[in-house]
Write a protein that holds these residues in place. Structure first.
Motif, PDB file in Angstrom:
ATOM      1  N   GLU A   1       0.815  -1.217   0.000  1.00 35.37           N
ATOM      2  CA  GLU A   1       0.000   0.000   0.000  1.00 35.37           C
ATOM      3  C   GLU A   1       0.847   1.264   0.000  1.00 35.37           C
ATOM      4  O   GLU A   1       0.338   2.366  -0.267  1.00 35.37           O
ATOM      5  CB  GLU A   1      -0.968   0.021   1.189  1.00 35.37           C
TER       6      GLU A   1
ATOM      7  N   SER B   1      -4.488   7.225  -4.094  1.00 37.48           N
ATOM      8  CA  SER B   1      -5.046   7.450  -2.764  1.00 37.48           C
ATOM      9  C   SER B   1      -5.400   8.918  -2.585  1.00 37.48           C
ATOM     10  O   SER B   1      -4.638   9.807  -2.965  1.00 37.48           O
ATOM     11  CB  SER B   1      -4.027   7.042  -1.695  1.00 37.48           C
TER      12      SER B   1
ATOM     13  N   GLN C   1      -0.154   2.864  -5.683  1.00 36.11           N
ATOM     14  CA  GLN C   1      -1.208   2.960  -4.675  1.00 36.11           C
ATOM     15  C   GLN C   1      -1.295   4.365  -4.086  1.00 36.11           C
ATOM     16  O   GLN C   1      -2.378   4.865  -3.807  1.00 36.11           O
ATOM     17  CB  GLN C   1      -0.969   1.926  -3.561  1.00 36.11           C
ATOM     18  N   ARG C   2      -0.131   4.997  -3.910  1.00 32.54           N
ATOM     19  CA  ARG C   2      -0.135   6.350  -3.367  1.00 32.54           C
ATOM     20  C   ARG C   2      -0.770   7.330  -4.351  1.00 32.54           C
ATOM     21  O   ARG C   2      -1.500   8.244  -3.957  1.00 32.54           O
ATOM     22  CB  ARG C   2       1.299   6.802  -3.053  1.00 32.54           C
TER      23      ARG C   2
ATOM     24  N   GLU D   1      -1.891  13.227   1.036  1.00 36.32           N
ATOM     25  CA  GLU D   1      -1.657  13.016  -0.391  1.00 36.32           C
ATOM     26  C   GLU D   1      -1.817  14.295  -1.203  1.00 36.32           C
ATOM     27  O   GLU D   1      -1.354  14.374  -2.334  1.00 36.32           O
ATOM     28  CB  GLU D   1      -2.615  11.949  -0.939  1.00 36.32           C
TER      29      GLU D   1
END
Length: 442
Positions: free
Chosen positions: A121, A130, A126-127, A135
């Motif tokens: 993750e 997100s 994935q970042r 973020e």
């Protein structure tokens, strides 16, 4: 290829065997760029669900790449580079190839493990997908100064400001823009955009298309000062005109600072905490742009004008910055952290090489007709355009590459706004829409 960590599925070892021409040099570009992974600043405002997450995945334990590479490797003939693929650690990118006569040939691939890494993750892909805390890369909104009525100097609420903009079609001037507002705006803005007729025309176009580009936006005197300073600084730094920089530190000063993290963005941002720059003491591009942003863009008069020409009423807040994109170095990446829960108006004032004229397209020659600089920006061949795409509603897809959200061929592309000198671009951005500035090539 922009910065990423190569983590997809069970990848464990990444390797590249270079088959380039013998004698490949730094000036040819194409280096493998490696980044240090630094611990991300913890977010004290995490919600309860985030606080309950395991320590290995908590926001305070994640790592991000530095803004600039810390090591580069030449793609020398018959050499192999390899590294362990690790989420949030194995950050790397591939520098643009600057020598068009030398292809950068290689064999590249991965060796896989039996299982995915336990902290997948934290991987780049994935970042990017997100929208959780930590973020966002665009910052918080700040309130604009409240509108003050002239008669009794009473502060108006947002609703009162809205009511002032609702005029009938036959009115000769917008009710919310007073003579002192026009006088102030006319010190900066091309007077062609301050007449009632032109404002009404812009308003209708924006209502129909949700975007508009206002060319030759600032007065000639401001445009001349800014472009002259910009050209002088590009000449000093040996940037532009097909001259990519081989120095990652180029242009960085005590006020122009490199902004990352590199898996989401890299550009120089002007930072002057004093906010004391006046029109009289401006001397370089950063100072001029800083003055325009703080004096014009943050003013009540500009807020009223924006509210009228977009039919969106007086803005409730603002956020922004002065950025410099260096050829061969800088970009932003589409990611879910830029998504908003409500619609916003993006206002971007751009300065670059060219006259800021709209080019025409010749169907017979399949070429853009206009000045060389205007045409190259409008063609998109050197990047620098701002692109709007819809976020993928289907969720994450482990088969996508790290650049999946911003490839040119992505069918979710909604709008592209070319870089154009002294041009203000206004775009109404709905929730679920991402934007990015395409890597500026040489």
């Amino acid at each position: 290829m922009l910065c990423h960590d190569d983590v997809i599925g069970t990848r464990k070892i990444s390797f590249i065997i270079y088959l380039t021409e013998v004698g490949w040099g730094r000036d040819d570009g194409g280096c493998l760029e490696l980044y240090d992974a630094v611990q991300e600043e913890s977010n004290e405002d995490q919600d309860e669900d985030e606080k309950k997450s395991s320590s290995s995945t908590a926001t305070s334990h994640r790592h991000v790449p530095t803004a600039l590479p810390t090591k580069t490797i030449l793609p020398n003939f018959n050499t192999m580079a390899y590294f362990v693929v690790k989420p949030g650690v194995s950050f790397h990118s591939v520098q643009e190839v600057f020598n068009v006569d030398k292809p950068r040939l290689s064999i590249q691939g991965w060796y896989h493990a039996k299982e995915q890494p336990i902290d997948i993750e934290n991987a780049t892909l994935q970042r990017l997908k997100s929208s959780g805390r930590g973020e966002d890369t665009e910052g918080e909104f700040e309130p604009l100064p409240p509108v003050v009525a002239n008669d009794d100097m009473k502060q108006e609420t947002a609703l009162e400001a809205v009511s002032m903009t609702q005029q009938n079609e036959s009115s000769s001037t917008p009710h919310n823009l007073r003579e002192e507002d026009i006088n102030f705006l006319s010190q900066y803005i091309n007077k062609a955009y301050l007449s009632s007729q032109s404002m009404n025309e812009i308003q209708k176009r924006f209502e129909n298309e949700s975007s508009v580009q206002l060319r030759h936006f600032l007065l000639d005197e401001w445009n001349t000062k800014i472009t002259t300073a910009m050209n002088n600084e590009d000449t000093r730094d040996k940037l532009g005109n097909d001259r990519p920089s081989l120095d990652y530190q180029v242009g960085i000063t005590n006020k122009w600072k490199a902004v990352g993290p590199a898996h989401k963005q890299r550009f120089l941002q002007y930072d002057d905490a004093t906010n004391t720059t006046t029109a009289a003491n401006c001397s370089d591009t950063g100072e001029y742009m800083h003055h325009i942003r703080h004096t014009l863009f943050k003013s009540t008069s500009f807020g009223k004008w924006l509210g009228y020409i977009t039919s969106l009423d007086y803005p409730l807040g603002h956020r922004g910055r002065v950025r410099r994109f260096r050829p061969g170095l800088d970009y932003t990446v589409a990611h879910y952290g830029v998504l908003t829960t409500h619609s916003v108006l993006d206002a971007t004032l751009c300065f670059c090489a060219g006259n800021g004229e709209q080019c025409t397209f010749d169907e017979e020659t399949n070429e853009l007709i206009g000045s060389d600089d205007d045409a190259i920006w409008e063609s998109g061949d050197v990047g620098g355009f701002e692109c709007y795409i819809a976020a993928d509603e289907s969720g994450e897809d482990d088969n996508d590459g790290p650049e999946a959200e911003y490839v040119d061929e992505d069918d979710t592309r909604l709008l592209s706004v070319s870089a154009s000198n002294n041009t203000l671009s206004l775009v109404y951005r709905d929730p679920g829409t991402m934007r990015f500035v395409k890597y500026v090539g040489r």
